[in-house]
Design an enzyme around this catalytic site. Structure first.
Site, short mmCIF file in Angstrom:
data_model
loop_
_atom_site.label_atom_id
_atom_site.label_comp_id
_atom_site.label_asym_id
_atom_site.label_seq_id
_atom_site.Cartn_x
_atom_site.Cartn_y
_atom_site.Cartn_z
N VAL A 22 4.01 0.15 4.48
CA VAL A 22 2.64 -0.32 4.35
C VAL A 22 1.85 -0.01 5.62
CG1 VAL A 22 1.25 -2.40 4.04
CG2 VAL A 22 3.35 -2.11 2.73
N ASP A 41 4.84 -1.01 16.85
CA ASP A 41 6.12 -1.37 16.25
C ASP A 41 7.02 -1.91 17.36
OD1 ASP A 41 7.36 -0.59 13.29
OD2 ASP A 41 8.90 -0.87 14.81
N GLU A 165 5.38 3.41 -3.67
CA GLU A 165 6.09 4.41 -2.87
C GLU A 165 6.08 5.74 -3.62
OE1 GLU A 165 9.87 3.20 -1.35
OE2 GLU A 165 9.09 1.26 -0.72
N ASN A 218 3.05 -7.92 -8.96
CA ASN A 218 4.42 -7.37 -8.96
C ASN A 218 5.32 -8.07 -9.97
OD1 ASN A 218 3.96 -5.36 -7.16
ND2 ASN A 218 4.88 -6.37 -5.40
N CYS A 270 9.93 -4.37 -3.23
CA CYS A 270 8.92 -5.36 -3.62
C CYS A 270 9.26 -6.16 -4.87
CB CYS A 270 7.58 -4.67 -3.82
SG CYS A 270 6.93 -3.97 -2.31
C1 UDX Z 1 5.75 -1.74 -6.46
C2 UDX Z 1 4.35 -1.95 -7.06
O1 UDX Z 1 4.17 -1.02 -8.13
C3 UDX Z 1 3.28 -1.78 -5.98
O2 UDX Z 1 1.98 -2.05 -6.52
C4 UDX Z 1 3.57 -2.73 -4.83
O3 UDX Z 1 2.62 -2.58 -3.80
C5 UDX Z 1 4.97 -2.48 -4.29
O4 UDX Z 1 5.93 -2.62 -5.37
P1 UDX Z 1 7.24 0.34 -5.76
O5 UDX Z 1 8.21 -0.61 -5.13
O6 UDX Z 1 6.89 1.60 -5.05
O7 UDX Z 1 5.84 -0.38 -6.05
O8 UDX Z 1 7.90 0.69 -7.18
P2 UDX Z 1 7.40 0.96 -8.67
O9 UDX Z 1 6.97 2.37 -8.82
O10 UDX Z 1 6.47 -0.09 -9.14
O11 UDX Z 1 8.81 0.82 -9.43
C6 UDX Z 1 9.61 -0.36 -9.25
C7 UDX Z 1 10.93 -0.24 -9.96
O12 UDX Z 1 10.76 -0.37 -11.37
C8 UDX Z 1 11.68 1.07 -9.76
O13 UDX Z 1 13.05 0.78 -9.57
C9 UDX Z 1 11.45 1.83 -11.05
O14 UDX Z 1 12.48 2.75 -11.33
C10 UDX Z 1 11.43 0.69 -12.05
N1 UDX Z 1 10.66 0.97 -13.27
C11 UDX Z 1 9.32 1.21 -13.20
C12 UDX Z 1 11.31 0.92 -14.48
O15 UDX Z 1 12.53 0.68 -14.57
N2 UDX Z 1 10.58 1.14 -15.61
C13 UDX Z 1 9.24 1.37 -15.59
O16 UDX Z 1 8.64 1.56 -16.66
C14 UDX Z 1 8.59 1.43 -14.33
#
Ligand code: UDX
Length: 451
Positions: A22, A41, A165, A218, A270
């Protein structure tokens, strides 16, 4: 940002504390918009890498944007430098899962102490912006804490991020919304002005509402994924096609198709942490969060199912060679925090299996010392060579596009467990492979209740 008539704060300077996902994206994103940013940091190794623009995270475009920002972006050690009199100080330190799921705010507290200890005196001209995900009430508490430590009323504003991410810089440039929680309207307006480079809708509210909205966002995404996983399991049992069924559900405009992809379960830094935090916050105020508990339970079940499917299909795991394909929690990142692939690999190892892994971005130095038993190969086919079974955990294109007839040639056994509904069933059966998706009744029939 305009030149305000501030006596104290350097109106052109922004401090960002925390050079993780972030913080780095915020620092680079603001420097790219022409602002002068000092990123801080505690970790000298991380800082040394950042100064050479070798960021510890894999994020498309980030290093390039930092290079273009040139001297507007500099990196500093909080142990060596005091808080600068910055107009805005973004706090973007981790708030990891602590006791009973409640976020651990110790790093956040340390940043407040560092600001209070600075040679410059913070005042109402400075705005402290909380980017870290923190429970409702934290920004309000931080403002009182700064006042207690310094005797000054310094506005503390909650400004949660929604960066994904793998596309975080893009999300910073074009966010779905800018959420500003503030008890001080002038500070909220100043932050809104700083973010005027985007045309995203702006929601200005109180700090607790903004803080809780981040968790809500989230948690809702996590709940959708658990819903998709549960429905997909039932579909397998009923002989229905899970993907087509979920596609049909998502085509309802009231529902939408995103975050309905079934698989090995959600991971990352997250979603698991924020769902656990909501469970913990609810129990602290005697408000049971039943949907959140069920969301966690379904997510855990997906991984247990995979282990069980492998154990049943191989007649035990001890001494079996299993290829785990994908260690990053999703494609496009090298992040292994709460990664389903890494957890499955660890469990297989504990059960006595010989585990060989491959990932497109995760290198051995990114794993913890106690993962030394996991070997990471340079090539996906190499990981599959001699394997009794393989499990697909991250849908990297290199794994999804593997030629399954080549896979059959190099493997010893025939069992493929597809944790992402990514491999083609008929291609697998043409190659003589036994493809099992999570919840497939062929291998776990009759055992689901005991998993
Ligand atoms: C998430 C939120 O999307 C973001 O808004 C917040 O700021 C941080 O947390 P991120 O951790 O980058 O972002 O992951 P994301 O792309 O949302 O995916 C989360 C997890 O869900 C992954 O393990 C992904 O593989 C899984 N996922 C996602 C599924 O299993 N199915 C889906 O349809 C979508």
């Amino acid at each position: 940002m305009t030149d305000g008539a501030r006596d104290t704060a350097d109106a052109h300077l922004i401090a960002v504390v925390g050079c993780g996902y972030v913080g780095l994206v915020t620092a680079v994103g603001l420097a790219e918009q022409g602002m002068r940013v000092r990123a801080f940091d505690v970790d000298p190794v991380r800082l040394a890498a950042c100064r050479e623009l070798r960021f510890p995270i894999l994020e498309p475009g980030l290093e390039h944007a930092a290079r273009l920002a040139g001297e507007r972006l500099t990196f500093h050690d909080v142990h060596e430098e005091a808080w600068p009199d910055a107009a805005f100080t973004f706090i973007a330190v981790p708030t990891p899962q602590g006791e009973a799921g409640y976020p651990n705010l110790s790093m956040f507290r340390q940043v407040l102490m560092w600001i209070a200890d600075g040679q410059s005196r913070a005042s109402s001209e400075n705005v402290i912006v909380v980017r870290s995900t923190v429970p409702p009430g934290t920004a309000r508490w931080a403002q009182a804490e700064i006042q207690r430590l310094m005797g000054e009323a310094v506005p503390v504003v909650a400004n949660p991020e929604f960066l994904q991410e793998g596309r975080a810089l893009q999300d910073f440039r074009e966010p779905s919304r800018i959420l500003i929680g503030s008890e001080n309207r002038e500070a909220a307006d100043r932050l809104r002005e700083l973010m005027a480079f985007t045309s995203a809708p702006v929601v200005i509210t109180d700090t607790s509402t903004a803080e809780l909205a981040k968790y809500g966002s989230n948690a809702y995404l996590a709940m959708r994924i658990s819903f998709a996983n549960e429905m997909a399991r039932l579909a397998e049992r009923e002989g229905a096609d899970p993907l087509v069924m979920l596609e049909a559900v998502g085509l309802d405009p009231r529902i939408g198709s995103r975050y309905l992809k079934p698989g090995v379960g959600y991971g990352g830094s997250c979603l698991p942490k924020d769902v656990a935090a909501l469970v913990s916050m609810g129990s602290a105020v005697n408000e049971p969060m039943e949907l959140m508990r069920a969301t966690q339970e379904v997510n855990d079940l997906q991984r247990r199912r995979i282990i069980r499917t492998l154990a049943d299909g191989l007649d035990g795991l001890d001494g079996r060679r299993v290829a785990v394909l994908g260690l990053a929690f999703k494609p496009g990142t090298n992040d292994v925090r709460d990664s389903p692939g890494l957890q499955i690999a660890r469990e297989l190892l504990t059960a006595g299996a010989d585990v060989v892994t491959w990932d497109a971005a995760v290198t051995p130095d990114l794993l913890a010392a106690n993962d030394a038993g996991l070997s990471i190969t340079n090539d996906a086919l190499e990981a599959l060579r001699g394997a009794d079974a393989a499990v697909l955990c991250t849908e990297w294109p290199e794994i999804v596009d593997l030629d399954l007839s080549r896979v059959a040639e190099v493997m010893e056994g025939t069992l493929l467990v597809d944790g992402r509904y990514a491999w083609d069933r008929s291609a697998a059966s043409d190659a003589g492979l036994d493809l099992v998706r999570i919840g497939s009744p062929r291998v776990v029939d009759g055992t689901a209740a005991t998993v």
